[in-house]
Write a protein that holds these residues in place. Structure first.
Motif, PDB file in Angstrom:
ATOM      1  N   HIS A 162      15.986 -10.742   4.808  1.00  0.00           N
ATOM      2  CA  HIS A 162      14.838  -9.904   4.433  1.00  0.00           C
ATOM      3  C   HIS A 162      14.404 -10.098   2.984  1.00  0.00           C
ATOM      4  O   HIS A 162      13.466  -9.439   2.526  1.00  0.00           O
ATOM      5  N   ILE A 164      12.633 -10.977  -0.306  1.00  0.00           N
ATOM      6  CA  ILE A 164      11.289 -11.440  -0.671  1.00  0.00           C
ATOM      7  C   ILE A 164      11.183 -11.756  -2.160  1.00  0.00           C
ATOM      8  O   ILE A 164      10.261 -12.457  -2.576  1.00  0.00           O
ATOM      9  N   ASN A 182      15.750 -18.057   4.406  1.00  0.00           N
ATOM     10  CA  ASN A 182      14.702 -17.056   4.587  1.00  0.00           C
ATOM     11  C   ASN A 182      13.328 -17.598   4.184  1.00  0.00           C
ATOM     12  O   ASN A 182      13.103 -17.902   3.017  1.00  0.00           O
ATOM     13  N   LYS A 184      10.610 -15.850   4.025  1.00  0.00           N
ATOM     14  CA  LYS A 184       9.780 -14.749   3.539  1.00  0.00           C
ATOM     15  C   LYS A 184       9.727 -14.669   2.025  1.00  0.00           C
ATOM     16  O   LYS A 184       8.950 -13.901   1.465  1.00  0.00           O
ATOM     17  N   THR A 186       8.810 -14.752  -1.622  1.00  0.00           N
ATOM     18  CA  THR A 186       7.505 -14.933  -2.260  1.00  0.00           C
ATOM     19  C   THR A 186       7.588 -14.970  -3.785  1.00  0.00           C
ATOM     20  O   THR A 186       6.761 -15.596  -4.427  1.00  0.00           O
TER      21      THR A 186
END
Length: 623
Positions: A162, A164, A182, A184, A186
């Motif tokens: 999870h 980010i 991962n 995700k 950013t």
């Protein structure tokens, strides 16, 4: 029977021990405070008071339970009592940014429900066990930057599904980078460590700046070819060293290049494009980012064309003014003292970030004054005299909610605009990026103060530049800076007539309003729409999708609020960090401000509030 009795007695004993070891949130935080040294600022952490109702410093609650603990910038040291933190069952965010904690990383992996762990700018040392983060499967944000961690990056970090945001920059991590599981992620940086080897392909989408300062890294996105096994090690070192740049070195290079183009302007007088010199940096990524920069910049055809086409204001020339020496900075406001390019050359430089209209750099001069130098590339081909008149008009502005430029430099291809540096950074950063004490202080009173200050600044601009179609033109939270007292200061205003139309229509936020998208029409009500977006952003705590060029990400705050109003559920949209534990009268005021934001963002500009009415309604909000 005897066995049953013994089992019952054992269960009762275990229950008693469990109850005796269970602490209330008040007691747990007081135990945590005992583990700190230099905890003098935690003055309202007192026995017999409720942390939520009494609003203990750094404690943010939800439904009467502590959800976030922001203890940043407090000068804390000592040992962090993780056992005490385990008693806070609702805890999801911990921030100890910018304190003085030392030693190995505390056993935060015992807090498996954490979503954000922010430990940047401390003095933690030592290696982190490879499986340290394995129990923290809910973790979304991990900031360990600016410490002294050593050893290899734990593989358990890059396996968090999870995550980010991951920031490990400016440590002493060694060895290869473990592959990223991962997709995700950013917000990310491993810059300025001691990492080596080929960058895994799973990181290829990130910018080179995320890996800079690691001399022995190779591969994409650094564009540094990895050596073959037979390559001499000294050649490898020379090759990789030539491609490593820290943020500070980039800033110093930029200011050096400023001097180069000034010299060329003085001696050539031709205004030629100096390819390979100052324009070396023209390929910088100018996409605006959310995190973690603290300051933003922004930036438009010929002045006469813009003025006639867009209702531009007067163009008072300076032909009768004093001679302008274009070989140096031109001071337009000397309230902070006078300085020139030589002073900037001696300053410590730092890259702040990039926006749609240019790049921004911080310069800390020897006099103690910190300034921001903005490179505006897309300004039109206005002559020097007219440009000087516009800059001097900016320099005469004196309003507490308007950022008045200090100086400028003119060049045909690009301009420099120098203004005072605001250490708290932008409203965008404090709302969405900084999760420390600055964010924790965004209570209801502070948010109302910010909205009112923005409204007062806009009122001034709409009077001073009343002939402009866009008195501001680029109002968004990244262009609202906050001073030490959280007073908002508006930047990047009234630049629409000075910027090339094609570029301004792509980058200025006023050109993302419904009336321009549908009919290519702009007006002062476009600024009202931008104001409404900021109000909804402040009241909901959500990052607006309207700010993003591709429309992907963030929250469509306009549609979200419209739907909530139609269902009578406005209160549910208010940021719980300000609505929790507020009385009914305060909630009514919050809902009213939310409705003002909705009225400012009406898709039909004829139905939208005008600026005067919007400001009047905002000023009626009382804390």
């Amino acid at each position: 029977m005897t066995v049953v009795v013994r089992l019952l007695l054992l269960l009762l004993l275990l229950l008693q021990l469990s109850l005796s070891n269970s602490l209330s949130e008040n007691e747990a935080l007081l135990e945590l405070k005992k583990s700190f040294t230099n905890a003098q600022l935690l003055t309202n952490w007192l026995p017999d008071t409720d942390p939520c109702q009494s609003k203990w410093l750094g404690c943010i609650c939800f439904a009467g339970r502590i959800q976030r603990l922001h203890l940043s910038d407090l000068g804390l040291s000592g040992k962090i009592d993780v056992a005490a933190l385990q008693q806070l069952q609702g805890l999801r965010t911990i921030s100890f940014i910018n304190n003085s904690f030392t030693g190995p990383i505390p056993e935060f992996n015992k807090l498996g429900a954490l979503k954000s762990l922010l430990l940047s700018e401390n003095k933690f040392t030592g290696e982190i066990p490879n499986d340290f983060f394995a129990p923290m499967s809910s973790l979304k944000k991990l900031w360990l930057s600016d410490n002294k961690f050593t050893g290899q990056i734990p593989q358990s970090v890059t396996q968090l599904s999870h995550l980010i945001e991951l920031h490990l920059e400016r440590n002493q991590f060694t060895g290869p980078i473990p592959p990223l599981k991962n997709p995700k992620l950013t917000s990310f940086s491993l810059a300025n460590n001691l990492l080596q080897g080929e960058i895994p392909s799973s990181f290829s989408s990130f910018n080179a700046s995320s890996f800079q300062g690691n001399e022995k890294l190779c591969g994409k996105p650094l564009n540094q070819a990895c050596p073959s096994p037979t390559t001499n090690e000294s050649q490898i070192a020379l090759s990789t060293a030539s491609n490593s740049n820290t943020t500070t070195m980039v800033g110093i290079m930029v200011l050096t290049l400023i001097a180069v183009f000034v010299a060329l302007t003085i001696y050539s007088g031709s205004g030629k494009n100096d390819d390979g010199k100052f324009n070396m940096l023209e390929k910088e990524n100018l996409d605006e980012t959310v995190l973690p920069v603290r300051s933003r910049s922004s930036s438009k055809k010929s002045a006469s064309e813009n003025s006639s086409r867009r209702g531009g204001g007067s163009r008072r020339g300076s032909q009768h003014g004093k001679h302008v020496n274009m070989g140096d900075l031109i001071m337009v406001n000397d309230e902070k003292g006078s300085f020139g390019l030589q002073d900037l050359m001696k300053a410590a430089a730092e890259v702040l970030g990039s926006g749609g209209l240019g790049s921004a750099y911080k310069a800390q001069m020897t006099s103690g004054l910190a300034v921001v130098v903005k490179r505006m590339r897309e300004m039109n081909m206005m002559g020097r005299d007219l440009f000087d008149a516009e800059m001097r008009r900016f320099g005469r502005i004196r309003h507490k909610n308007i950022l008045t430029p200090l100086a400028y430099h003119f060049r045909k291809e690009e301009k420099l605009l120098v203004s005072e540096y605001m250490p708290k950074g932008s409203l965008l950063y404090v709302l969405h990026g900084d999760r420390g004490i600055c964010h924790a202080q965004l209570n209801w009173a502070t948010r109302v103060k910010i909205v009112k200050g923005i409204a007062e600044g806009l009122s001034y601009l709409h009077t001073e530049y009343s002939t402009y179609n866009l008195p501001h033109g680029n109002l968004k939270s990244s262009n609202v800076l906050l001073n030490e007292n959280y007073e908002p200061v508006l930047g990047d205003y009234a630049l629409d007539p000075l910027t090339n139309l094609n570029h301004s229509s792509q980058t200025m936020f006023a050109y993302k309003t419904p009336e321009y998208i549908q009919k290519h029409v702009i007006s002062p009500k476009s600024d009202v729409y931008c104001l409404g977006i900021i109000i909804l952003e402040i009241m909901t705590g959500k990052f607006p999708s309207q700010y993003l060029t591709n429309g992907k990400g963030g929250t469509d705050v306009v549609q979200w609020v419209v739907q909530a109003i139609s269902e009578g559920k406005e209160q549910e949209l208010i940021d719980p960090e300000v609505s929790d534990n507020s009385n009914s009268e305060t909630i009514k005021q919050m809902v009213e401000l939310l409705r003002i934001g909705a009225a400012c963002t009406e898709a039909d500009s004829n139905q939208r509030l005008d600026m005067r009415e919007a400001i009047r309604r905002i000023q009626e909000i009382q804390v």
